[in-house]
Design a protein around this motif. Structure first.
Motif, PDB file in Angstrom:
ATOM      1  N   MET C   1      29.489   5.878   7.465  1.00 14.21           N
ATOM      2  CA  MET C   1      29.331   6.438   6.128  1.00 14.21           C
ATOM      3  C   MET C   1      29.989   5.549   5.077  1.00 14.21           C
ATOM      4  O   MET C   1      31.033   4.961   5.313  1.00 14.21           O
ATOM      5  CB  MET C   1      29.957   7.842   6.097  1.00 14.21           C
ATOM      6  CG  MET C   1      30.153   8.307   4.694  1.00 14.21           C
ATOM      7  SD  MET C   1      30.150  10.046   4.313  1.00 14.21           S
ATOM      8  CE  MET C   1      30.451  10.926   5.756  1.00 14.21           C
ATOM      9  N   ILE C   2      29.330   5.440   3.912  1.00 18.15           N
ATOM     10  CA  ILE C   2      29.900   4.700   2.792  1.00 18.15           C
ATOM     11  C   ILE C   2      30.494   5.710   1.825  1.00 18.15           C
ATOM     12  O   ILE C   2      29.847   6.691   1.481  1.00 18.15           O
ATOM     13  CB  ILE C   2      28.821   3.873   2.072  1.00 18.15           C
ATOM     14  CG1 ILE C   2      28.255   2.803   3.006  1.00 18.15           C
ATOM     15  CG2 ILE C   2      29.369   3.231   0.800  1.00 18.15           C
ATOM     16  CD1 ILE C   2      27.102   2.020   2.424  1.00 18.15           C
ATOM     17  N   LYS C   3      31.732   5.480   1.409  1.00 19.53           N
ATOM     18  CA  LYS C   3      32.399   6.452   0.563  1.00 19.53           C
ATOM     19  C   LYS C   3      33.081   5.743  -0.603  1.00 19.53           C
ATOM     20  O   LYS C   3      33.827   4.786  -0.392  1.00 19.53           O
ATOM     21  CB  LYS C   3      33.469   7.166   1.408  1.00 19.53           C
ATOM     22  CG  LYS C   3      33.594   8.632   1.130  1.00 19.53           C
ATOM     23  CD  LYS C   3      34.479   9.256   2.195  1.00 19.53           C
ATOM     24  CE  LYS C   3      34.691  10.723   1.893  1.00 19.53           C
ATOM     25  NZ  LYS C   3      35.427  11.397   2.975  1.00 19.53           N
ATOM     26  N   LEU C   4      32.785   6.172  -1.816  1.00 21.31           N
ATOM     27  CA  LEU C   4      33.485   5.642  -2.985  1.00 21.31           C
ATOM     28  C   LEU C   4      34.363   6.743  -3.552  1.00 21.31           C
ATOM     29  O   LEU C   4      33.863   7.821  -3.876  1.00 21.31           O
ATOM     30  CB  LEU C   4      32.508   5.187  -4.066  1.00 21.31           C
ATOM     31  CG  LEU C   4      31.936   3.770  -3.932  1.00 21.31           C
ATOM     32  CD1 LEU C   4      30.932   3.709  -2.796  1.00 21.31           C
ATOM     33  CD2 LEU C   4      31.302   3.315  -5.223  1.00 21.31           C
ATOM     34  N   ILE C   5      35.667   6.474  -3.606  1.00 20.84           N
ATOM     35  CA  ILE C   5      36.586   7.495  -4.091  1.00 20.84           C
ATOM     36  C   ILE C   5      37.203   7.024  -5.403  1.00 20.84           C
ATOM     37  O   ILE C   5      37.948   6.046  -5.428  1.00 20.84           O
ATOM     38  CB  ILE C   5      37.700   7.773  -3.055  1.00 20.84           C
ATOM     39  CG1 ILE C   5      37.072   8.112  -1.700  1.00 20.84           C
ATOM     40  CG2 ILE C   5      38.621   8.889  -3.525  1.00 20.84           C
ATOM     41  CD1 ILE C   5      38.045   8.118  -0.556  1.00 20.84           C
ATOM     42  N   ASP C   6      36.822   7.688  -6.489  1.00 18.52           N
ATOM     43  CA  ASP C   6      37.443   7.439  -7.783  1.00 18.52           C
ATOM     44  C   ASP C   6      37.452   5.955  -8.163  1.00 18.52           C
ATOM     45  O   ASP C   6      38.467   5.436  -8.624  1.00 18.52           O
ATOM     46  CB  ASP C   6      38.897   7.943  -7.730  1.00 18.52           C
ATOM     47  CG  ASP C   6      39.137   8.952  -8.833  1.00 18.52           C
ATOM     48  OD1 ASP C   6      38.222   9.120  -9.672  1.00 18.52           O
ATOM     49  OD2 ASP C   6      40.219   9.560  -8.853  1.00 18.52           O
ATOM     50  N   LYS C  45      28.105  -5.316  -4.967  1.00 23.51           N
ATOM     51  CA  LYS C  45      29.141  -6.247  -4.525  1.00 23.51           C
ATOM     52  C   LYS C  45      30.420  -5.527  -4.103  1.00 23.51           C
ATOM     53  O   LYS C  45      31.214  -6.061  -3.328  1.00 23.51           O
ATOM     54  CB  LYS C  45      29.448  -7.259  -5.621  1.00 23.51           C
ATOM     55  CG  LYS C  45      28.332  -8.293  -5.765  1.00 23.51           C
ATOM     56  CD  LYS C  45      28.614  -9.274  -6.869  1.00 23.51           C
ATOM     57  CE  LYS C  45      27.401 -10.150  -7.098  1.00 23.51           C
ATOM     58  NZ  LYS C  45      27.299 -10.552  -8.488  1.00 23.51           N
ATOM     59  N   LEU C  46      30.605  -4.318  -4.620  1.00 27.37           N
ATOM     60  CA  LEU C  46      31.766  -3.531  -4.180  1.00 27.37           C
ATOM     61  C   LEU C  46      31.564  -3.011  -2.756  1.00 27.37           C
ATOM     62  O   LEU C  46      32.522  -2.797  -2.027  1.00 27.37           O
ATOM     63  CB  LEU C  46      31.988  -2.337  -5.121  1.00 27.37           C
ATOM     64  CG  LEU C  46      32.624  -2.635  -6.488  1.00 27.37           C
ATOM     65  CD1 LEU C  46      32.458  -1.437  -7.415  1.00 27.37           C
ATOM     66  CD2 LEU C  46      34.092  -2.996  -6.341  1.00 27.37           C
ATOM     67  N   LEU C  47      30.292  -2.817  -2.377  1.00 26.92           N
ATOM     68  CA  LEU C  47      30.020  -2.223  -1.071  1.00 26.92           C
ATOM     69  C   LEU C  47      30.340  -3.165   0.082  1.00 26.92           C
ATOM     70  O   LEU C  47      30.610  -2.716   1.191  1.00 26.92           O
ATOM     71  CB  LEU C  47      28.546  -1.798  -0.966  1.00 26.92           C
ATOM     72  CG  LEU C  47      28.083  -0.683  -1.909  1.00 26.92           C
ATOM     73  CD1 LEU C  47      26.644  -0.322  -1.630  1.00 26.92           C
ATOM     74  CD2 LEU C  47      28.974   0.534  -1.790  1.00 26.92           C
ATOM     75  N   ASN C  48      30.266  -4.489  -0.129  1.00 30.51           N
ATOM     76  CA  ASN C  48      30.592  -5.362   0.999  1.00 30.51           C
ATOM     77  C   ASN C  48      31.849  -6.194   0.749  1.00 30.51           C
ATOM     78  O   ASN C  48      32.041  -7.236   1.363  1.00 30.51           O
ATOM     79  CB  ASN C  48      29.397  -6.227   1.406  1.00 30.51           C
ATOM     80  CG  ASN C  48      29.179  -7.399   0.496  1.00 30.51           C
ATOM     81  OD1 ASN C  48      29.684  -7.423  -0.620  1.00 30.51           O
ATOM     82  ND2 ASN C  48      28.434  -8.381   0.966  1.00 30.51           N
ATOM     83  N   GLY C  49      32.648  -5.750  -0.190  1.00 34.07           N
ATOM     84  CA  GLY C  49      33.934  -6.404  -0.384  1.00 34.07           C
ATOM     85  C   GLY C  49      33.880  -7.742  -1.100  1.00 34.07           C
ATOM     86  O   GLY C  49      34.862  -8.466  -1.122  1.00 34.07           O
ATOM     87  N   LEU C  50      32.720  -8.084  -1.691  1.00 36.93           N
ATOM     88  CA  LEU C  50      32.682  -9.291  -2.519  1.00 36.93           C
ATOM     89  C   LEU C  50      33.534  -9.060  -3.760  1.00 36.93           C
ATOM     90  O   LEU C  50      34.126  -9.978  -4.308  1.00 36.93           O
ATOM     91  CB  LEU C  50      31.245  -9.606  -2.945  1.00 36.93           C
ATOM     92  CG  LEU C  50      30.355 -10.297  -1.926  1.00 36.93           C
ATOM     93  CD1 LEU C  50      28.920 -10.331  -2.423  1.00 36.93           C
ATOM     94  CD2 LEU C  50      30.834 -11.704  -1.629  1.00 36.93           C
ATOM     95  N   LEU C  51      33.551  -7.786  -4.199  1.00 36.73           N
ATOM     96  CA  LEU C  51      34.460  -7.369  -5.262  1.00 36.73           C
ATOM     97  C   LEU C  51      35.265  -6.197  -4.715  1.00 36.73           C
ATOM     98  O   LEU C  51      34.781  -5.454  -3.868  1.00 36.73           O
ATOM     99  CB  LEU C  51      33.672  -6.912  -6.490  1.00 36.73           C
ATOM    100  CG  LEU C  51      32.786  -7.945  -7.197  1.00 36.73           C
ATOM    101  CD1 LEU C  51      31.965  -7.264  -8.285  1.00 36.73           C
ATOM    102  CD2 LEU C  51      33.623  -9.070  -7.795  1.00 36.73           C
ATOM    103  N   GLU C  73      34.306  -7.609   9.171  1.00 34.94           N
ATOM    104  CA  GLU C  73      33.606  -6.525   9.851  1.00 34.94           C
ATOM    105  C   GLU C  73      32.770  -5.735   8.837  1.00 34.94           C
ATOM    106  O   GLU C  73      31.635  -5.340   9.124  1.00 34.94           O
ATOM    107  CB  GLU C  73      34.621  -5.621  10.572  1.00 34.94           C
ATOM    108  CG  GLU C  73      34.002  -4.461  11.348  1.00 34.94           C
ATOM    109  CD  GLU C  73      32.954  -4.872  12.378  1.00 34.94           C
ATOM    110  OE1 GLU C  73      32.927  -6.036  12.791  1.00 34.94           O
ATOM    111  OE2 GLU C  73      32.138  -3.988  12.748  1.00 34.94           O
ATOM    112  N   ILE C  74      33.314  -5.531   7.656  1.00 35.06           N
ATOM    113  CA  ILE C  74      32.567  -4.812   6.613  1.00 35.06           C
ATOM    114  C   ILE C  74      31.310  -5.598   6.235  1.00 35.06           C
ATOM    115  O   ILE C  74      30.219  -5.042   6.133  1.00 35.06           O
ATOM    116  CB  ILE C  74      33.456  -4.558   5.379  1.00 35.06           C
ATOM    117  CG1 ILE C  74      34.455  -3.444   5.700  1.00 35.06           C
ATOM    118  CG2 ILE C  74      32.619  -4.194   4.161  1.00 35.06           C
ATOM    119  CD1 ILE C  74      35.475  -3.188   4.630  1.00 35.06           C
TER     120      ILE C  74
END
Lengths: 275, 267, 274
Positions: C1-6, C45-51, C73-74
């Protein structure tokens, strides 16, 4: 005054093992004031055709005449490029000047006009595309996507072409951007002849009078929008054409000469409510 | 493709031959060795075995003779210049005179020597590029550069840079052509006028091209990072270069040839 | 699961997001929409840690993107395909490019070969395996970009306007592939687009506007409010647009209507009542 294309064929890398046929025996003419759309999949020869119209390419066979000037004659080259303005795909990728003013002025300066005339034309062009004069001092590279596209168009308008060719003008634009551009292109009709190459069929149909369908270097169809819409290969991509043909089957009677949405709306309202 | 020659993928000619199948490392080392020995041999007679050897290699490579000769075209001028220079300006015993220019025996000898060396240099390097794909050459280079690891040579980075450059050359030519045409549509003319004007006329091409290159480089870097690229460390390869019997044999033949040649020169 | 918190994010002092929360579960197909400049690419880009977020947390299967140890791994799990087909291809030969990701993962050559073969087969790229990449069409290049990502066996396939530079046939081709991967390979899809047809593939639409989550619901709900659709930089399908215009003129039509056939029938029904 017209664009005349007579039996034109074009081959790339002629006489080498890489020889490739791009266009085969294309003929059509476009009167000054008419607007046309060119449709066709990638590799159908659309971009070759555009380049033939402003003498960037010379036909392998046949002739291209712009207001009677043959593109085959070298001395006509610069006059033809003045008459036929081409806005290429992603035109903002050609920017190189420090200011928007200089960027737009480039095309006019190449016509060797006086400084005053260049200045007058730059200000006129920026007004036509609907940008404020204050933008002229900015760097073209710091503008938004939509503004860049408009500046790129202004940099061709400044040359006052009679025929204005657009290669995929809506590429990379979102809805408000596309809508604004369509509105702008409509406002140009009458002052120039538009030739628009695009995949974006819905927008195109409301914009032009004639349509050409190219496939694999051959002209599969050419004619007024309302006729060509019944062309089988095209219709499946035009939901509006399908709607109209369904309604006509049921006995409704449409008086259509364009596919502009407003016009269609009126026709349907007239048909459904008042007939 | 009308303004730029088709230089995209180097001059690799993909036919199936024994020379094509030899490991790129063996080919690179062999060509380097041959070139070194070629340039230290001082005697016209000693060049003959090299000519024969190169000829045999070309025959085995199945490269059409036309392509081989065409490879000389770019250096034709240099060749002629070097040849004439040596003929007329080498001091020694005068053989005969053309006007005030004296042709010496030493001059003729030198001219032939230098000319032949140049021709063989081109033939041998072309033999490498004709029979080895750019990808194999970079792979081979990467492996060979690993020998210099103790000198802190960044072998992986050099090879990666080379292979990405190769990958983007055709894209850049396309881009250059596109920009050129877009500017011509705005009335630009390229390469006309006097010297300074001529240089200046290329500004509308060069600046957008550079901007484009930087943008592309950034996008590519992002895409590479997204695909877990983190430099050479811990990286494996799909195609591992592996030396086979024929590669060892080829290397031995080249070395034997060189040894024989050197010995012939000594005695 | 992908989760964005605040999650908040800014480039320098230019704020892109302020306190976004969202969840993307396994087996979803999320269409990510928003006008140009609404922050879609930044979100991707936030989803794969580029940002990494300036505030808040992005969790991929529980792994925080801010934790350096998780980054690779992400990125393996979240495969990203970008917009420009020309700047995603690293190698000169098709199969070498597919191998690029697995090579970076440090897999054994046999394993890499197996994955390359598998991907070539699934995407029907076998005839092109030894082709030079520069000679491919835009659509084929984009297919190759998907192939390169798939070879890393990701759980999430994230696509940033992957078809915006393609012509309609290539566009349909790419969408068919993604549909196949979603249906058959059970991959979770996050797909950013302006194109209405592409939004219809999704099980859920997430719309961004001015740095906030502007809409979250089904495609059907999304299209039921034209003003909202336009605000998100999306075109209304032309038939729906016409239907909307007619409705505003007082014609009693249901909304939204997408197919020409349905609209024709409703119009006929109205006319018969007149």
């Amino acid at each position: 005054m017209a664009i005349e294309v007579k039996n034109v064929s074009f081959f790339y890398s002629i006489g080498t093992p890489f020889e490739k046929k791009a266009l085969e025996n294309i003929s059509f003419s476009l009167e000054m004031g008419e607007n046309m759309g060119i449709l066709g999949p990638t590799g159908s020869g659309k971009s070759t055709l555009i380049q033939l119209l402003n003498a960037l390419l010379i036909p392998t066979k046949g002739e291209v005449l712009i207001d009677g000037l043959n593109t085959r004659e070298r001395k006509n080259g610069s006059k033809i490029r003045e008459l036929v303005g081409v806005v290429f795909q992603y035109p903002e990728n050609q920017f190189f000047e420090d200011t928007v003013y200089e960027e737009i002025a480039f095309g006019a300066k190449n016509l060797r006009l006086s400084k005053e005339e260049v200045d007058r034309r730059v200000r006129e062009a920026i007004a036509v595309v609907g940008l404020p004069e204050a933008i002229l001092d900015k760097s073209p590279f710091e503008l938004s996507g939509g503004e860049k596209r408009k500046v790129a168009i202004a940099s061709i308008l400044v040359r006052k072409p009679k025929y204005l060719v657009f290669d995929e003008p809506f590429a990379g634009m979102d809805y408000p951007g596309t809508e604004a551009l369509v509105k702008f292109l409509k406002s140009l009709r009458g002052t120039v002849s538009l030739i628009v190459v695009t995949h974006t069929l819905d927008e195109l149909l409301g914009l032009v009078d004639k349509i050409m369908f190219l496939d694999n270097g051959k002209m599969k169809a050419f004619g007024p929008v309302k006729d060509i819409i019944h062309f089988e290969e095209l219709r499946k991509y035009v939901p509006l054409a399908e709607l109209i043909s369904l309604l006509e089957q049921k006995g409704l009677n449409f008086q259509l000469n364009t596919f502009e949405l407003d016009h269609l709306e009126e026709e349907i309202v007239r048909n459904v409510l008042f007939s | 493709m009308s303004y730029f020659p088709n230089v995209g993928m180097g001059t690799f000619i993909p036919v199936d031959s024994i020379v094509h199948r030899i490991d790129p490392r063996v080919k690179i080392v062999s060509v380097l060795l041959l070139l070194v020995f070629l340039f230290v041999s001082k005697n016209l007679l000693h060049l003959m075995p090299y000519m024969v050897f190169t000829g045999i290699l070309f025959y085995l490579s199945k490269i059409p003779i036309k392509a081989v000769l065409k490879g000389l075209k770019p250096i034709l001028f240099l060749l002629l210049f070097a040849f004439l220079f040596q003929i007329f300006f080498t001091p020694g015993t005068v053989w005969f005179k053309i006007g005030f220019l004296a042709v010496t025996k030493e001059g003729v000898n030198m001219a032939l020597l230098i000319g032949l060396r140049l021709v063989l240099l081109v033939f041998l390097t072309n033999l490498l590029t004709f029979t080895t794909s750019p990808v194999s050459i970079t792979d081979g280079m990467e492996e060979l550069l690993k020998f210099f690891k103790f000198l802190k040579v960044p072998s992986h980075e050099i090879a990666m840079t080379m292979s990405i450059s190769l990958r983007f050359i055709p894209t850049l030519f396309e881009e250059a052509e596109r920009i050129m045409k877009a500017q011509m549509a705005r009335g630009a003319e390229f390469g006309t006028g006097r010297f300074l004007e001529r240089i200046r006329s290329y500004i509308p091409l060069v600046i957008p091209l550079f901007i484009g290159v930087f943008r592309k480089a950034e996008e590519l870097a992002i895409a590479m990072e997204s695909r877990c690229y983190k430099g050479g460390e811990g990286r494996t390869r799909l195609k591992k270069l592996k030396l086979e019997a024929r590669d060892y044999i080829a290397m031995v033949i080249v070395i034997l040839f060189l040894v024989a040649n050197v010995m012939w020169g000594w005695f | 699961m992908i989760k964005l918190i605040d999650v908040s994010f800014s480039y320098g002092d230019r704020e892109i997001f302020d306190g976004i929360n969202m969840e993307i579960g396994d087996g979803e197909w999320v269409a990510l929409v928003g006008a140009n400049g609404s922050g879609k690419s930044t979100l991707i880009k936030l989803l794969n840690g580029l940002l990494v977020p300036t505030k808040g947390r992005v969790l991929i299967d529980g792994m925080d993107t801010r934790d350096e140890g998780n980054v690779w791994e992400i990125r393996r799990r979240v495969g990203v395909v970008f917009q420009n087909p020309d700047t995603q291809i690293v190698a000169s030969i098709v199969e070498d490019d597919i191998a690029f990701g697995p090579e970076n993962l440090g897999l054994a050559p046999e394993e890499i070969r197996e994955r390359v073969e598998q991907v070539l087969k699934v995407l029907r790229l076998e005839p092109f395996r030894s082709s030079p990449t520069y000679a491919l069409s835009g659509g084929q290049k984009q297919k190759l970009a998907i192939a390169g990502v798939l070879a890393m066996k990701p759980r999430y396939l994230v696509l940033d306007e992957p078809t915006s530079m393609l012509d309609p046939p290539s566009r349909r081709d790419i969408n068919k592939i993604i549909k196949f991967l979603y249906d058959k390979e059970k991959i979770t899809v996050v797909y950013s687009t302006h194109n209405p047809e592409e939004i219809f593939y999704a099980t859920r639409v997430i719309a961004l506007s001015k740095g906030t989550l502007f809409f979250n619901g089904t495609p059907w709900e999304f299209f039921s409010n034209p003003e909202r659709v336009w605000k998100c930089g999306v075109k209304l399908p032309i038939i729906t647009h016409l239907c909307y215009k007619l409705k505003k003129r007082g014609l009693d039509l249901s909304f939204p209507i997408f197919s020409p056939k349905e609209l024709a029938e409703e119009l006929w029904r109205l006319k018969s009542k007149m």
